[in-house]
Design a protein around this motif. Structure first.
Motif, PDB file in Angstrom:
ATOM      1  N   GLU A  10      23.447 -14.335 -27.275  1.00 20.10           N
ATOM      2  CA  GLU A  10      24.548 -14.460 -28.092  1.00 20.10           C
ATOM      3  C   GLU A  10      24.535 -13.865 -29.365  1.00 20.10           C
ATOM      4  O   GLU A  10      23.712 -12.926 -30.089  1.00 20.10           O
ATOM      5  CB  GLU A  10      24.777 -16.224 -28.655  1.00 20.10           C
ATOM      6  CG  GLU A  10      24.940 -17.044 -27.485  1.00 20.10           C
ATOM      7  CD  GLU A  10      24.545 -18.802 -28.009  1.00 20.10           C
ATOM      8  OE1 GLU A  10      25.003 -18.847 -28.038  1.00 20.10           O
ATOM      9  OE2 GLU A  10      24.353 -18.932 -29.663  1.00 20.10           O
ATOM     10  N   GLN A  11      26.043 -13.798 -29.784  1.00 21.82           N
ATOM     11  CA  GLN A  11      26.225 -12.736 -31.034  1.00 21.82           C
ATOM     12  C   GLN A  11      26.460 -14.178 -32.433  1.00 21.82           C
ATOM     13  O   GLN A  11      27.366 -14.923 -31.244  1.00 21.82           O
ATOM     14  CB  GLN A  11      26.984 -11.040 -30.519  1.00 21.82           C
ATOM     15  CG  GLN A  11      26.027 -10.550 -29.942  1.00 21.82           C
ATOM     16  CD  GLN A  11      26.945  -9.313 -29.536  1.00 21.82           C
ATOM     17  OE1 GLN A  11      28.279  -9.079 -30.410  1.00 21.82           O
ATOM     18  NE2 GLN A  11      25.974  -8.922 -28.941  1.00 21.82           N
ATOM     19  N   THR A  12      26.288 -13.838 -32.875  1.00 22.54           N
ATOM     20  CA  THR A  12      27.529 -14.673 -34.119  1.00 22.54           C
ATOM     21  C   THR A  12      27.655 -13.637 -35.673  1.00 22.54           C
ATOM     22  O   THR A  12      26.683 -13.028 -35.615  1.00 22.54           O
ATOM     23  CB  THR A  12      26.535 -15.557 -34.218  1.00 22.54           C
ATOM     24  OG1 THR A  12      27.423 -16.692 -35.517  1.00 22.54           O
ATOM     25  CG2 THR A  12      24.956 -15.234 -35.383  1.00 22.54           C
ATOM     26  N   LEU A  13      28.713 -14.365 -35.946  1.00 29.84           N
ATOM     27  CA  LEU A  13      28.795 -13.258 -37.608  1.00 29.84           C
ATOM     28  C   LEU A  13      28.134 -13.984 -38.641  1.00 29.84           C
ATOM     29  O   LEU A  13      28.441 -14.987 -38.520  1.00 29.84           O
ATOM     30  CB  LEU A  13      30.494 -13.449 -37.677  1.00 29.84           C
ATOM     31  CG  LEU A  13      30.766 -12.788 -38.489  1.00 29.84           C
ATOM     32  CD1 LEU A  13      31.868 -10.976 -38.056  1.00 29.84           C
ATOM     33  CD2 LEU A  13      31.942 -13.087 -39.583  1.00 29.84           C
ATOM     34  N   SER A  14      27.711 -13.296 -39.019  1.00 30.12           N
ATOM     35  CA  SER A  14      27.456 -13.534 -40.431  1.00 30.12           C
ATOM     36  C   SER A  14      27.740 -12.487 -41.672  1.00 30.12           C
ATOM     37  O   SER A  14      28.227 -11.490 -41.377  1.00 30.12           O
ATOM     38  CB  SER A  14      26.080 -13.138 -40.482  1.00 30.12           C
ATOM     39  OG  SER A  14      25.082 -13.430 -42.019  1.00 30.12           O
ATOM     40  N   ILE A  15      28.170 -13.023 -42.543  1.00 30.16           N
ATOM     41  CA  ILE A  15      28.467 -12.814 -44.064  1.00 30.16           C
ATOM     42  C   ILE A  15      27.531 -12.858 -45.484  1.00 30.16           C
ATOM     43  O   ILE A  15      27.091 -14.175 -45.447  1.00 30.16           O
ATOM     44  CB  ILE A  15      30.064 -12.863 -44.588  1.00 30.16           C
ATOM     45  CG1 ILE A  15      31.052 -12.760 -43.249  1.00 30.16           C
ATOM     46  CG2 ILE A  15      30.168 -12.707 -45.765  1.00 30.16           C
ATOM     47  CD1 ILE A  15      32.614 -13.323 -42.948  1.00 30.16           C
ATOM     48  N   ILE A  16      26.714 -12.238 -45.846  1.00 30.62           N
ATOM     49  CA  ILE A  16      26.314 -12.167 -47.307  1.00 30.62           C
ATOM     50  C   ILE A  16      27.400 -12.429 -47.965  1.00 30.62           C
ATOM     51  O   ILE A  16      28.655 -11.527 -48.054  1.00 30.62           O
ATOM     52  CB  ILE A  16      24.939 -11.119 -47.168  1.00 30.62           C
ATOM     53  CG1 ILE A  16      24.397 -11.089 -46.296  1.00 30.62           C
ATOM     54  CG2 ILE A  16      24.849 -10.906 -49.226  1.00 30.62           C
ATOM     55  CD1 ILE A  16      23.523  -9.474 -46.125  1.00 30.62           C
ATOM     56  N   LYS A  17      27.768 -13.367 -49.048  1.00 26.00           N
ATOM     57  CA  LYS A  17      28.565 -13.224 -49.810  1.00 26.00           C
ATOM     58  C   LYS A  17      29.151 -12.890 -51.019  1.00 26.00           C
ATOM     59  O   LYS A  17      27.868 -12.538 -51.154  1.00 26.00           O
ATOM     60  CB  LYS A  17      29.277 -14.993 -50.201  1.00 26.00           C
ATOM     61  CG  LYS A  17      29.592 -15.627 -48.700  1.00 26.00           C
ATOM     62  CD  LYS A  17      30.080 -17.072 -48.765  1.00 26.00           C
ATOM     63  CE  LYS A  17      30.180 -18.152 -47.757  1.00 26.00           C
ATOM     64  NZ  LYS A  17      30.762 -19.248 -47.563  1.00 26.00           N
ATOM     65  N   PRO A  18      29.727 -12.303 -51.826  1.00 26.71           N
ATOM     66  CA  PRO A  18      30.060 -12.370 -52.585  1.00 26.71           C
ATOM     67  C   PRO A  18      28.608 -12.389 -54.183  1.00 26.71           C
ATOM     68  O   PRO A  18      27.907 -10.806 -54.755  1.00 26.71           O
ATOM     69  CB  PRO A  18      31.141 -11.724 -53.804  1.00 26.71           C
ATOM     70  CG  PRO A  18      32.055 -12.205 -52.465  1.00 26.71           C
ATOM     71  CD  PRO A  18      31.368 -13.047 -51.127  1.00 26.71           C
ATOM     72  N   ASP A  19      27.989 -13.481 -54.274  1.00 28.45           N
ATOM     73  CA  ASP A  19      27.555 -13.675 -55.250  1.00 28.45           C
ATOM     74  C   ASP A  19      25.773 -13.668 -54.692  1.00 28.45           C
ATOM     75  O   ASP A  19      25.221 -13.403 -55.952  1.00 28.45           O
ATOM     76  CB  ASP A  19      27.184 -16.041 -55.437  1.00 28.45           C
ATOM     77  CG  ASP A  19      27.364 -16.275 -53.852  1.00 28.45           C
ATOM     78  OD1 ASP A  19      27.182 -15.409 -52.996  1.00 28.45           O
ATOM     79  OD2 ASP A  19      26.390 -16.784 -54.168  1.00 28.45           O
ATOM     80  N   ALA A  20      25.426 -13.764 -53.346  1.00 27.43           N
ATOM     81  CA  ALA A  20      24.403 -12.802 -53.335  1.00 27.43           C
ATOM     82  C   ALA A  20      24.607 -11.521 -53.179  1.00 27.43           C
ATOM     83  O   ALA A  20      23.208 -11.103 -53.726  1.00 27.43           O
ATOM     84  CB  ALA A  20      23.819 -13.222 -51.733  1.00 27.43           C
ATOM     85  N   VAL A  21      25.157 -10.820 -53.133  1.00 27.51           N
ATOM     86  CA  VAL A  21      25.364  -8.985 -52.763  1.00 27.51           C
ATOM     87  C   VAL A  21      25.520  -8.390 -54.279  1.00 27.51           C
ATOM     88  O   VAL A  21      24.617  -7.881 -54.726  1.00 27.51           O
ATOM     89  CB  VAL A  21      26.724  -8.546 -52.437  1.00 27.51           C
ATOM     90  CG1 VAL A  21      26.724  -7.560 -52.661  1.00 27.51           C
ATOM     91  CG2 VAL A  21      26.709  -8.987 -51.552  1.00 27.51           C
ATOM     92  N   GLY A  22      26.181  -9.887 -54.995  1.00 25.66           N
ATOM     93  CA  GLY A  22      26.081  -9.278 -56.290  1.00 25.66           C
ATOM     94  C   GLY A  22      24.534 -10.061 -57.458  1.00 25.66           C
ATOM     95  O   GLY A  22      23.783  -8.578 -57.993  1.00 25.66           O
ATOM     96  N   GLN A  23      23.332 -10.349 -56.982  1.00 24.75           N
ATOM     97  CA  GLN A  23      22.283 -10.179 -57.177  1.00 24.75           C
ATOM     98  C   GLN A  23      21.047  -9.591 -56.499  1.00 24.75           C
ATOM     99  O   GLN A  23      20.122 -10.123 -57.276  1.00 24.75           O
ATOM    100  CB  GLN A  23      22.151 -12.065 -57.110  1.00 24.75           C
ATOM    101  CG  GLN A  23      22.924 -13.397 -58.611  1.00 24.75           C
ATOM    102  CD  GLN A  23      23.071 -14.098 -57.037  1.00 24.75           C
ATOM    103  OE1 GLN A  23      22.435 -14.590 -56.073  1.00 24.75           O
ATOM    104  NE2 GLN A  23      23.650 -15.396 -58.048  1.00 24.75           N
ATOM    105  N   ASN A  24      21.945  -9.034 -55.595  1.00 18.46           N
ATOM    106  CA  ASN A  24      20.931  -7.969 -55.210  1.00 18.46           C
ATOM    107  C   ASN A  24      20.047  -8.066 -54.201  1.00 18.46           C
ATOM    108  O   ASN A  24      18.659  -8.247 -53.886  1.00 18.46           O
ATOM    109  CB  ASN A  24      20.529  -7.136 -55.992  1.00 18.46           C
ATOM    110  CG  ASN A  24      19.988  -5.539 -56.090  1.00 18.46           C
ATOM    111  OD1 ASN A  24      20.540  -4.913 -55.033  1.00 18.46           O
ATOM    112  ND2 ASN A  24      18.647  -5.246 -56.714  1.00 18.46           N
ATOM    113  N   GLN A  25      20.400  -9.459 -53.542  1.00 15.20           N
ATOM    114  CA  GLN A  25      19.513  -9.980 -52.602  1.00 15.20           C
ATOM    115  C   GLN A  25      19.896 -10.076 -51.337  1.00 15.20           C
ATOM    116  O   GLN A  25      19.446 -10.174 -50.156  1.00 15.20           O
ATOM    117  CB  GLN A  25      19.943 -11.761 -52.766  1.00 15.20           C
ATOM    118  CG  GLN A  25      19.605 -12.209 -54.070  1.00 15.20           C
ATOM    119  CD  GLN A  25      17.801 -12.022 -54.331  1.00 15.20           C
ATOM    120  OE1 GLN A  25      16.531 -11.912 -53.530  1.00 15.20           O
ATOM    121  NE2 GLN A  25      17.690 -12.243 -55.104  1.00 15.20           N
TER     122      GLN A  25
END
Ligand code: ATP
Ligand code: MG
Length: 148
Positions: A10-25
């Motif tokens: 299967e394929q699914t959508l994932s989004i790394i949200k702004p908090d985690a992007v901002g924490q360099n994760q």
């Protein structure tokens, strides 16, 4: 002959949200998917417009947290991905952990990276129907590279 057992790729959508992007994760979070055998079939970094954030979470438009959710999703860049693998939709939800990080198990993405229910690090599609719709919301078919 290929193994035609019970599991489906299967394929699914994932989004790394702004908090985690901002924490360099970003890299640390992607590792959770890859070590469980899910592949990145597509990825792009975006800063969602208000129109995009509202449309993406339109299912929650009547909920009391909708305005804050939309504002949070517009608050910084996100990494949008298509994940692919056997039972990817359900397995991604397991890897993410519970919506409320105080209820998420240690070792899940939310258990390890989320700070509150409204800053919870990651989004994942919750059914085959939403996975299809959410992938089409962000990606053209020729931007997705089937891996399995
Ligand atoms: P997501 O759709 O982001 O993957 P989810 O499917 O685990 O999360 P949903 O019920 O779809 O949870 O809620 C969407 C998002 O809205 C949650 O990720 C969370 O950030 C926010 N949210 C949900 N419930 C609440 C709440 N009670 N208070 C504040 N924010 C909430
Ligand atoms: Mg959801």
């Amino acid at each position: 002959m290929a193994n035609t057992a019970t599991h489906t790729v299967e394929q699914t959508l994932s989004i790394i949200k702004p908090d985690a992007v901002g924490q360099n994760q970003i890299g640390n979070i992607i590792e959770y998917f890859e070590r469980e055998g899910l592949c990145i079939a597509a990825a792009k970094m975006l800063h969602l417009s208000e129109t995009q954030a509202k449309a993406f979470y339109a299912v929650h438009k009547d909920r009391p947290f909708y305005k804050e959710l939309v504002e949070f999703m517009m608050s910084g860049p996100v990494l949008v991905m298509v994940l692919e693998g056997e039972d990817a939709i359900a397995r991604n939800r397991q890897i993410m952990g519970a919506t409320d990080p105080s209820k998420a198990d240690a070792g899940t993405i939310r258990g390890d990276f989320a700070t509150s229910i409204d800053r919870n690090a990651i989004h994942g599609s919750d059914s085959a129907k939403t996975a299809k719709e959410e992938i089409a919301f962000f990606f053209q078919p020729n931007e997705i590279f089937t891996r399995q």
